[in-house]
Design an enzyme around this catalytic site. Structure first.
Site, PDB file in Angstrom:
ATOM      1  N   ASP A 231      26.576  42.136   2.809  1.00 44.97           N
ATOM      2  CA  ASP A 231      27.166  41.145   1.904  1.00 44.97           C
ATOM      3  C   ASP A 231      26.072  40.395   1.163  1.00 44.97           C
ATOM      4  O   ASP A 231      24.915  40.345   1.605  1.00 44.97           O
ATOM      5  CB  ASP A 231      28.029  40.159   2.695  1.00 44.97           C
ATOM      6  CG  ASP A 231      29.098  39.501   1.832  1.00 44.97           C
ATOM      7  OD1 ASP A 231      29.218  39.884   0.649  1.00 44.97           O
ATOM      8  OD2 ASP A 231      29.813  38.615   2.327  1.00 44.97           O
ATOM      9  N   GLY A 232      26.444  39.805   0.038  1.00 47.91           N
ATOM     10  CA  GLY A 232      25.535  38.997  -0.757  1.00 47.91           C
ATOM     11  C   GLY A 232      26.152  37.656  -1.089  1.00 47.91           C
ATOM     12  O   GLY A 232      27.369  37.470  -1.006  1.00 47.91           O
TER      13      GLY A 232
ATOM     14  N   GLU B  42      24.418  41.733  -3.186  1.00 48.39           N
ATOM     15  CA  GLU B  42      25.238  42.791  -2.603  1.00 48.39           C
ATOM     16  C   GLU B  42      24.479  44.115  -2.574  1.00 48.39           C
ATOM     17  O   GLU B  42      24.528  44.855  -1.582  1.00 48.39           O
ATOM     18  CB  GLU B  42      26.533  42.950  -3.412  1.00 48.39           C
ATOM     19  CG  GLU B  42      27.423  41.713  -3.476  1.00 48.39           C
ATOM     20  CD  GLU B  42      28.323  41.565  -2.257  1.00 48.39           C
ATOM     21  OE1 GLU B  42      28.205  42.382  -1.326  1.00 48.39           O
ATOM     22  OE2 GLU B  42      29.146  40.636  -2.260  1.00 48.39           O
TER      23      GLU B  42
ATOM     24  N   ASP C 132      32.480  44.280   0.808  1.00 50.02           N
ATOM     25  CA  ASP C 132      33.575  43.667   0.049  1.00 50.02           C
ATOM     26  C   ASP C 132      33.313  43.696  -1.456  1.00 50.02           C
ATOM     27  O   ASP C 132      34.070  43.113  -2.227  1.00 50.02           O
ATOM     28  CB  ASP C 132      33.850  42.235   0.530  1.00 50.02           C
ATOM     29  CG  ASP C 132      32.665  41.294   0.330  1.00 50.02           C
ATOM     30  OD1 ASP C 132      31.718  41.648  -0.408  1.00 50.02           O
ATOM     31  OD2 ASP C 132      32.677  40.201   0.926  1.00 50.02           O
TER      32      ASP C 132
ATOM     33  N   HIS D  47      36.246  37.174   2.940  1.00 48.06           N
ATOM     34  CA  HIS D  47      36.830  35.873   3.317  1.00 48.06           C
ATOM     35  C   HIS D  47      38.245  36.033   3.868  1.00 48.06           C
ATOM     36  O   HIS D  47      39.132  35.234   3.583  1.00 48.06           O
ATOM     37  CB  HIS D  47      36.833  34.917   2.132  1.00 48.06           C
ATOM     38  CG  HIS D  47      35.502  34.794   1.444  1.00 48.06           C
ATOM     39  ND1 HIS D  47      34.412  34.198   2.044  1.00 48.06           N
ATOM     40  CD2 HIS D  47      35.076  35.220   0.234  1.00 48.06           C
ATOM     41  CE1 HIS D  47      33.380  34.242   1.215  1.00 48.06           C
ATOM     42  NE2 HIS D  47      33.759  34.861   0.117  1.00 48.06           N
TER      43      HIS D  47
ATOM     44  N   ASP E 230      28.453  37.567   5.768  1.00 48.65           N
ATOM     45  CA  ASP E 230      28.623  36.534   4.749  1.00 48.65           C
ATOM     46  C   ASP E 230      27.939  35.229   5.148  1.00 48.65           C
ATOM     47  O   ASP E 230      27.241  34.601   4.347  1.00 48.65           O
ATOM     48  CB  ASP E 230      30.117  36.293   4.521  1.00 48.65           C
ATOM     49  CG  ASP E 230      30.380  35.097   3.627  1.00 48.65           C
ATOM     50  OD1 ASP E 230      30.134  35.200   2.421  1.00 48.65           O
ATOM     51  OD2 ASP E 230      30.820  34.053   4.146  1.00 48.65           O
TER      52      ASP E 230
END
Length: 311
Positions: free
Chosen positions: A8-9, A43, A66, A120, A130
């Site tokens: 994730d970023g 990302e 995501d 989320h 995250d």
């Protein structure tokens, strides 16, 4: 054996202080970032570092991500970009070329699959990645040590440690706000080549509408300006018509509070147009909102908004 990892970023401002992270378990994760970058760059880098960190292993890799931008870049767009000399169908240069080329090299000869997960939404591995990516972005923002994580067990991470130092302290969400979804300031804006189905379009617009209600985002003039269409107009409760520049300047000096939002409707009017209606409420009362969102160069922008206080 299959390694399952989330990547994730996060970017506070997009562009702004940025972080990336991949996560397998509490003893196997890594993170890093930059003082200023975009969410998409974070990302990309998360996946690149995950691939590099596992390059010495002869295992399949399942990457939970995501970001549809990253997944589509690898699985759909990259062959065409390479044939065209890293240019898009319209002849314009592909954004983030350096990182994309690194990602292309990192995937060569590897056995891997991507699995899209909703961000989320309580997915354990995605949330863990995250939190760590956001912690790096926050550390750059605050000038505090960068929590890079332990990396892959038994693998020397001299390059990463030379850049960030030997900082392996665990990352813990900073209070209840860290678990609130969505964390508006790190929303992943899809790349300019994304063409999404209507349900995804509606979801993206709803997330952006919520983002604009976040006090942290409303205080960030560059972020607000990036979300608003260049020809944005708003009819305020007093009947005044606001331009983008006027509303950005007004919000910059406003002491805002958090507001709850209830989406009443989200209708796709055309391929690149979505109308959202909602009710917001805060200590001042409730209001009805109408927002027209247009997709411009692959990204959603708020073109028109009207808010009406409820009696």
């Amino acid at each position: 054996m299959t390694i399952v990892a989330a990547a994730d970023g996060s970017a506070l401002g997009n562009p702004g202080p940025a972080g990336w992270a991949w996560y397998v378990d509490e003893n196997t994760w890594a993170a890093g970032g930059w003082p200023r970058a975009t969410n998409n760059q974070g990302e990309l880098m998360a996946v690149i570092d995950l691939l590099d960190s596992t390059a010495h292993l002869d295992d399949d890799l399942r990457i939970l991500c995501d970001s549809q931008y990253v997944i589509n870049a690898v699985t759909k767009w990259m062959p065409g970009w390479k044939r065209k000399g890293w240019r898009k169908a319209d002849g314009k240069p592909v954004l983030n070329r350096e990182l994309l080329e690194r990602l292309d090299r990192a995937t060569m000869g590897r056995r891997y699959t991507f699995e899209w997960v909703k961000g989320h939404a309580g997915h354990e591995l995605n949330e863990a990645a995250d939190v760590r990516a956001r912690a790096v972005a926050t550390a750059y923002q605050n000038g505090s040590p960068i929590p890079i994580g332990p990396g892959w067990p038994g693998r020397g991470d001299e390059t990463r440690r030379a850049e960030y130092g030997d900082l392996t302290a665990p990352v813990v969400p900073a209070g209840p706000a860290a678990s609130v979804a969505p964390a508006a300031v790190e929303l992943d804006l899809f790349g300019e080549d994304d063409v999404l189905d209507a349900p995804d379009d509606r979801e993206q617009v709803m997330l952006l509408e919520r983002e604009l209600l976040s006090p942290a985002v409303r205080a960030d003039s560059s972020r607000v300006a990036a979300i608003l269409h260049p020809d944005f107009e708003e009819i305020g409760s007093s009947g005044r018509i606001w331009s983008r520049d006027a509303i950005v300047n007004e919000l910059a000096g406003e002491d805002t509070e958090s507001a709850d939002i209830e989406v009443l409707g989200c209708e796709v009017l055309a391929q690149d147009a979505v109308l959202l209606t909602a009710r917001t409420s805060d200590t001042r009362g409730s209001a009805l909102r109408s927002s027209l969102w247009l997709r411009v160069d692959g990204r959603w922008r708020l073109r028109f908004h009207q808010g009406t206080p409820e009696a």
